[in-house]
Write a protein that holds these residues in place. Structure first.
Motif, PDB file in Angstrom:
ATOM      1  N   GLN A   1       0.399   6.540 -10.388  1.00 63.07           N
ATOM      2  CA  GLN A   1      -1.186   6.212 -11.072  1.00 63.07           C
ATOM      3  C   GLN A   1      -1.726   6.426 -12.303  1.00 63.07           C
ATOM      4  O   GLN A   1      -1.998   5.985 -12.901  1.00 63.07           O
ATOM      5  CB  GLN A   1      -1.972   7.478  -9.562  1.00 63.07           C
ATOM      6  CG  GLN A   1      -1.719   6.431  -8.488  1.00 63.07           C
ATOM      7  CD  GLN A   1      -2.649   7.305  -7.691  1.00 63.07           C
ATOM      8  OE1 GLN A   1      -2.861   8.206  -7.770  1.00 63.07           O
ATOM      9  NE2 GLN A   1      -2.532   6.756  -6.586  1.00 63.07           N
TER      10      GLN A   1
ATOM     11  N   ILE B   1       1.739   3.448  -2.488  1.00 67.42           N
ATOM     12  CA  ILE B   1       0.790   4.547  -2.695  1.00 67.42           C
ATOM     13  C   ILE B   1      -0.238   5.349  -1.752  1.00 67.42           C
ATOM     14  O   ILE B   1      -0.152   6.639  -1.911  1.00 67.42           O
ATOM     15  CB  ILE B   1       0.309   4.440  -4.361  1.00 67.42           C
ATOM     16  CG1 ILE B   1       1.159   4.132  -5.363  1.00 67.42           C
ATOM     17  CG2 ILE B   1      -0.759   5.701  -4.694  1.00 67.42           C
ATOM     18  CD1 ILE B   1       2.333   4.743  -5.446  1.00 67.42           C
ATOM     19  N   GLN B   2      -1.424   4.251  -1.685  1.00 66.78           N
ATOM     20  CA  GLN B   2      -1.699   4.690  -1.060  1.00 66.78           C
ATOM     21  C   GLN B   2      -1.700   5.363   0.469  1.00 66.78           C
ATOM     22  O   GLN B   2      -1.745   7.205   1.139  1.00 66.78           O
ATOM     23  CB  GLN B   2      -2.968   3.514  -0.159  1.00 66.78           C
ATOM     24  CG  GLN B   2      -4.245   3.279  -1.008  1.00 66.78           C
ATOM     25  CD  GLN B   2      -3.285   2.042  -1.893  1.00 66.78           C
ATOM     26  OE1 GLN B   2      -1.801   2.098  -1.506  1.00 66.78           O
ATOM     27  NE2 GLN B   2      -3.493   1.336  -2.867  1.00 66.78           N
ATOM     28  N   ASN B   3      -0.591   4.395   1.634  1.00 71.37           N
ATOM     29  CA  ASN B   3       0.099   5.624   2.665  1.00 71.37           C
ATOM     30  C   ASN B   3       0.833   6.637   2.468  1.00 71.37           C
ATOM     31  O   ASN B   3       0.643   7.985   3.148  1.00 71.37           O
ATOM     32  CB  ASN B   3       0.413   4.553   3.362  1.00 71.37           C
ATOM     33  CG  ASN B   3       0.665   3.372   3.587  1.00 71.37           C
ATOM     34  OD1 ASN B   3      -1.383   3.326   4.015  1.00 71.37           O
ATOM     35  ND2 ASN B   3       0.620   2.243   3.622  1.00 71.37           N
ATOM     36  N   THR B   4       1.517   7.230   0.999  1.00 74.00           N
ATOM     37  CA  THR B   4       2.037   8.196   0.373  1.00 74.00           C
ATOM     38  C   THR B   4       1.491   9.191   0.449  1.00 74.00           C
ATOM     39  O   THR B   4       1.588  10.437   1.174  1.00 74.00           O
ATOM     40  CB  THR B   4       3.121   7.985  -0.523  1.00 74.00           C
ATOM     41  OG1 THR B   4       4.098   7.053  -0.021  1.00 74.00           O
ATOM     42  CG2 THR B   4       4.193   9.056  -1.248  1.00 74.00           C
ATOM     43  N   TRP B   5       0.194   8.662   0.031  1.00 73.11           N
ATOM     44  CA  TRP B   5      -1.292   9.962  -0.254  1.00 73.11           C
ATOM     45  C   TRP B   5      -1.276  10.155   0.799  1.00 73.11           C
ATOM     46  O   TRP B   5      -1.893  11.450   1.164  1.00 73.11           O
ATOM     47  CB  TRP B   5      -2.188   9.523  -1.309  1.00 73.11           C
ATOM     48  CG  TRP B   5      -2.551   9.598  -2.681  1.00 73.11           C
ATOM     49  CD1 TRP B   5      -1.579   9.214  -3.852  1.00 73.11           C
ATOM     50  CD2 TRP B   5      -1.757  11.452  -2.981  1.00 73.11           C
ATOM     51  NE1 TRP B   5      -2.136   9.300  -5.101  1.00 73.11           N
ATOM     52  CE2 TRP B   5      -2.189  10.580  -4.859  1.00 73.11           C
ATOM     53  CE3 TRP B   5      -1.953  12.305  -3.128  1.00 73.11           C
ATOM     54  CZ2 TRP B   5      -1.941  11.764  -5.564  1.00 73.11           C
ATOM     55  CZ3 TRP B   5      -1.975  13.137  -4.105  1.00 73.11           C
ATOM     56  CH2 TRP B   5      -1.987  13.496  -5.014  1.00 73.11           C
ATOM     57  N   ALA B   6      -1.879   9.777   1.829  1.00 69.92           N
ATOM     58  CA  ALA B   6      -2.369   9.898   3.389  1.00 69.92           C
ATOM     59  C   ALA B   6      -1.443  10.784   3.921  1.00 69.92           C
ATOM     60  O   ALA B   6      -2.121  12.049   4.289  1.00 69.92           O
ATOM     61  CB  ALA B   6      -2.736   8.582   3.383  1.00 69.92           C
TER      62      ALA B   6
ATOM     63  N   ALA C   1       0.602  -1.531  -0.204  1.00 73.95           N
ATOM     64  CA  ALA C   1       0.016   0.008  -0.533  1.00 73.95           C
ATOM     65  C   ALA C   1       0.569   1.141  -0.020  1.00 73.95           C
ATOM     66  O   ALA C   1       0.841   1.618   0.843  1.00 73.95           O
ATOM     67  CB  ALA C   1      -0.701   0.414   1.519  1.00 73.95           C
TER      68      ALA C   1
END
Length: 232
Positions: A125, A47-52, A45
């Motif tokens: 992405q 990408i998701q963790n970095t975006w958050a 995860a």
């Protein structure tokens, strides 16, 4: 299909390099033969963790600039300074070097780091394949400059420790310093959770797909019947 035949992962505990058999895409894990830790081929995860973390740093950055970094109490009165007002004070008082250093560390570095991380996330992405070397260098740049964002926090901490004379002068931290510390921590964690190998995965997948299309088109042309075969 050489680009997607196999992949390599490194154990975060002991540094052992592992080879993952094909197909290596997806959430793949293995046990380290040296220490027994779980090794991930790519950070889970990422990408998701970095975006958050990037979005959290943007949220924290707003009050960090609006709220005062420190409160100065003297026998003549009290005053509060934000990041920008402190920079202006140093520039107007002739301390240009200190003002420029604080501006670079507190305004320029966090802003540039946030924009670079957003650019890297969007490039992965949206499947951008151009100039992966430049994107890799941008990621390394965020890791190098990230530590300099703490300069403003260090300046406030030193001033609090040195200027502490009750009744004469005293400096206390403001909420802006807390939010700015959260900005620095969240951007540093965002750079740590981002997996730069995803940049090169796209390049390898594109090259492998191009080779596969060439092979398919060549086989179709080779197997296509001739006019003589069609007319007997």
């Amino acid at each position: 299909m050489r680009g997607i035949d196999a992949g390599y992962g490194r154990c975060e505990s002991c540094g052992q390099l592992l080879r993952f058999p094909p197909p290596f895409r997806g959430a793949r894990t293995a046990l380290c033969p040296r220490c027994g830790s779980t090794v991930h081929l790519r950070r889970p995860a990422s990408i998701q963790n970095t975006w958050a973390l990037v979005l959290a740093s943007i949220v924290f950055y707003i009050p960090a600039n609006l709220l005062p970094m420190m409160h100065v109490h003297t026998f003549a009165g009290s005053s509060s300074d934000t990041i920008m007002s402190g920079i202006i004070y140093f520039l107007e008082s002739g301390s240009y070097l200190i003002g420029i250093v604080i501006f670079i560390a507190s305004i320029f570095v966090p802003t540039v780091k946030i924009f670079i991380l957003i650019y890297l996330l969007l490039s992965i992405q949206r499947g951008w394949h151009h100039d992966p070397i430049r994107r890799q260098k941008l990621y390394l740049f965020t890791e190098i400059i990230g530590r300099w964002s703490m300069v403003d926090v260090f300046v406030v901490s030193i001033m609090i420790a040195l200027v502490h004379f009750r009744g004469l002068s005293e400096i206390r931290t403001g909420l802006g310093a807390l939010f700015f510390l959260l900005v620095v921590i969240s951007t540093m964690l965002a750079a740590m959770t981002f997996d730069p190998r995803l940049i090169w995965d796209q390049i390898e997948f594109k090259a492998s797909s191009r080779d596969l299309l060439k092979r398919d088109s060549a086989s179709i042309q080779y197997d296509a019947p001739s006019k003589k075969d069609l007319h007997g």
